[in-house]
Design an enzyme around this catalytic site. Structure first.
Site, short mmCIF file in Angstrom:
data_model
loop_
_atom_site.label_atom_id
_atom_site.label_comp_id
_atom_site.label_asym_id
_atom_site.label_seq_id
_atom_site.Cartn_x
_atom_site.Cartn_y
_atom_site.Cartn_z
N CYS A 12 -17.46 -32.93 -18.65
CA CYS A 12 -18.90 -33.11 -18.69
C CYS A 12 -19.54 -32.02 -17.84
O CYS A 12 -18.85 -31.24 -17.17
CB CYS A 12 -19.29 -34.49 -18.16
SG CYS A 12 -18.95 -34.72 -16.40
N HIS A 77 -18.51 -36.34 -6.97
CA HIS A 77 -18.97 -37.71 -6.77
C HIS A 77 -19.94 -37.84 -5.60
O HIS A 77 -20.57 -38.89 -5.43
CB HIS A 77 -17.78 -38.63 -6.52
CG HIS A 77 -16.76 -38.56 -7.60
ND1 HIS A 77 -15.53 -37.97 -7.43
CD2 HIS A 77 -16.80 -38.97 -8.88
CE1 HIS A 77 -14.85 -38.04 -8.55
NE2 HIS A 77 -15.60 -38.63 -9.45
N HIS A 127 -14.91 -46.43 -5.85
CA HIS A 127 -15.27 -45.13 -6.42
C HIS A 127 -16.06 -44.31 -5.40
O HIS A 127 -16.94 -44.82 -4.72
CB HIS A 127 -16.10 -45.34 -7.69
CG HIS A 127 -16.16 -44.14 -8.57
ND1 HIS A 127 -16.97 -43.05 -8.30
CD2 HIS A 127 -15.51 -43.83 -9.71
CE1 HIS A 127 -16.82 -42.15 -9.24
NE2 HIS A 127 -15.94 -42.58 -10.10
N GLU A 129 -18.36 -42.11 -5.73
CA GLU A 129 -19.80 -42.04 -5.98
C GLU A 129 -20.53 -43.21 -5.32
O GLU A 129 -21.63 -43.05 -4.76
CB GLU A 129 -20.07 -42.04 -7.48
CG GLU A 129 -21.55 -41.97 -7.83
CD GLU A 129 -21.81 -42.09 -9.32
OE1 GLU A 129 -22.91 -42.54 -9.68
OE2 GLU A 129 -20.92 -41.71 -10.13
N THR A 167 -22.88 -43.64 -12.28
CA THR A 167 -23.15 -42.85 -13.48
C THR A 167 -22.15 -43.10 -14.60
O THR A 167 -22.46 -42.87 -15.77
CB THR A 167 -23.17 -41.34 -13.16
OG1 THR A 167 -21.94 -40.98 -12.52
CG2 THR A 167 -24.34 -41.00 -12.26
N CYS A 195 -24.95 -41.90 -16.75
CA CYS A 195 -24.99 -40.57 -17.36
C CYS A 195 -24.84 -40.68 -18.88
O CYS A 195 -23.96 -41.38 -19.37
CB CYS A 195 -23.86 -39.70 -16.79
SG CYS A 195 -23.79 -38.05 -17.53
N SER A 223 -9.41 -42.30 -13.36
CA SER A 223 -10.75 -41.93 -13.82
C SER A 223 -11.42 -43.12 -14.48
O SER A 223 -10.92 -43.68 -15.46
CB SER A 223 -10.67 -40.76 -14.81
OG SER A 223 -11.88 -40.64 -15.54
N ASN A 225 -14.25 -43.37 -16.28
CA ASN A 225 -14.71 -43.20 -17.67
C ASN A 225 -13.55 -43.10 -18.64
O ASN A 225 -13.65 -43.53 -19.79
CB ASN A 225 -15.66 -42.00 -17.78
CG ASN A 225 -14.96 -40.66 -17.68
OD1 ASN A 225 -14.52 -40.11 -18.69
ND2 ASN A 225 -14.85 -40.12 -16.48
N SER A 266 -13.26 -35.61 -17.00
CA SER A 266 -12.61 -34.74 -16.02
C SER A 266 -11.38 -34.03 -16.60
O SER A 266 -10.59 -33.45 -15.86
CB SER A 266 -12.18 -35.54 -14.78
OG SER A 266 -13.30 -36.10 -14.13
#
Length: 283
Positions: A12, A77, A127, A129, A167, A195, A223, A225, A266
């Site tokens: 991304c 993050h 996480h 973030e 996100t 996101c 990860s 996502n 990623s």
């Protein structure tokens, strides 16, 4: 065999920016030590490639141990503001590679915190973030992982409350959380900070699944996502597996007529290419 790629997959914008920042820092500071504070992104293959070029990793709790005159990258993050202050106090040069969407979430959290609001974040507890945004949200920060956590919150009708999201959080679960909290606090400010890249990859995968016999989801096992891509693929396709490299492709995929591939945000393009190449070589 036919290999069909999802229309949207791989790096991304935020991850690409972080990786490029790391590469630039290594090129421009060959006589200095260059670190990231915690893993730059959630993909071991990409991290290994950067490590070979000399990129080190400082433990997330060791910001105050950064060497003077070294270069330290803030990962995609993000980090709490106190950590940035620790790095600056050590005399190192800080390169901020925080994803711009994460930065936007941090600013929103800080703005609501300044107004005395309760800042609720829908996210995953461990996480990076989440840790960063919590630092901007102040003492009234609350984390909810799902609608059950939201239902358990004790909110009063007169409270000033804001709801944000990690996100990479599930859009469906975020809406469920928002519905629960609106009933508790009708005046809540709901800010969807998920996101679009997460949604785009999910929609591309949903379009891919009916076309293939099985789906390989390529990405780091840590990860968020990528894990959600796998869950979607498992719901929509008879065969779905998560792999980090081409060497991990399960044998059953080589016997399929059509194999779909998608990849987390990623995942480097060269890893995706290698998986496709390996599948086609075993016709």
């Amino acid at each position: 065999m036919e290999v069909i790629r999802a229309e949207v997959l791989g790096y991304c914008m935020g991850v690409r920016r972080a990786v490029e920042a790391a590469g630039d820092a290594l090129t421009q500071n060959k006589n200095k030590k260059v670190y990231t504070l915690g893993p730059l992104i959630h993909n071991q293959t990409a991290l290994d490639a950067l490590a070979k070029r000399g990129l080190g990793i400082l433990a997330e709790n060791d910001a105050d141990k950064a060497e003077k005159d070294s270069v330290v990258l803030i990962r995609a993050h993000g980090v709490p503001p106190a950590v940035t202050g620790q790095l600056a106090a050590c005399g190192c040069r800080v390169v901020d590679a925080t994803c711009t969407r994460v930065t936007a979430s941090q600013k929103i959290a800080a703005q609501y915190a300044e107004k005395g609001a309760i800042v609720i974040l829908a996210g995953d507890r461990n996480h990076g973030e989440v840790t960063g945004i919590a630092g901007y949200a102040g003492p009234r920060f609350v984390l909810v992982r799902n609608r059950d956590d939201a239902a358990a919150l004790d909110l009063k009708g007169g409270d000033q409350v804001a709801l944000l999201a990690q996100t990479t959080f599930s859009p469906e679960e975020f809406e469920a959380i928002a519905d629960v909290l609106r009933k508790k606090c009708p005046s809540i400010h709901v800010v969807n900070t998920i996101c679009p890249a997460t949604k785009e990859r999910q929609e591309a995968l949903q379009k891919l699944c009916p076309q293939v016999d099985g789906v390989l989801v390529i990405g780091g096992r840590n990860s968020a996502n990528t894990k959600r891509l796998l869950l979607t693929a498992q719901k929509l396709c008879t065969h779905a597996d998560l792999i980090e490299t081409a060497e991990e492709i399960p044998e059953k995929y080589f016997a399929m007529k059509k194999v779909g591939i998608t990849a987390g945000a990623s995942t480097p393009g060269e890893v995706i290419n290698e998986v496709e190449k390996r599948l086609l070589e075993r016709k």
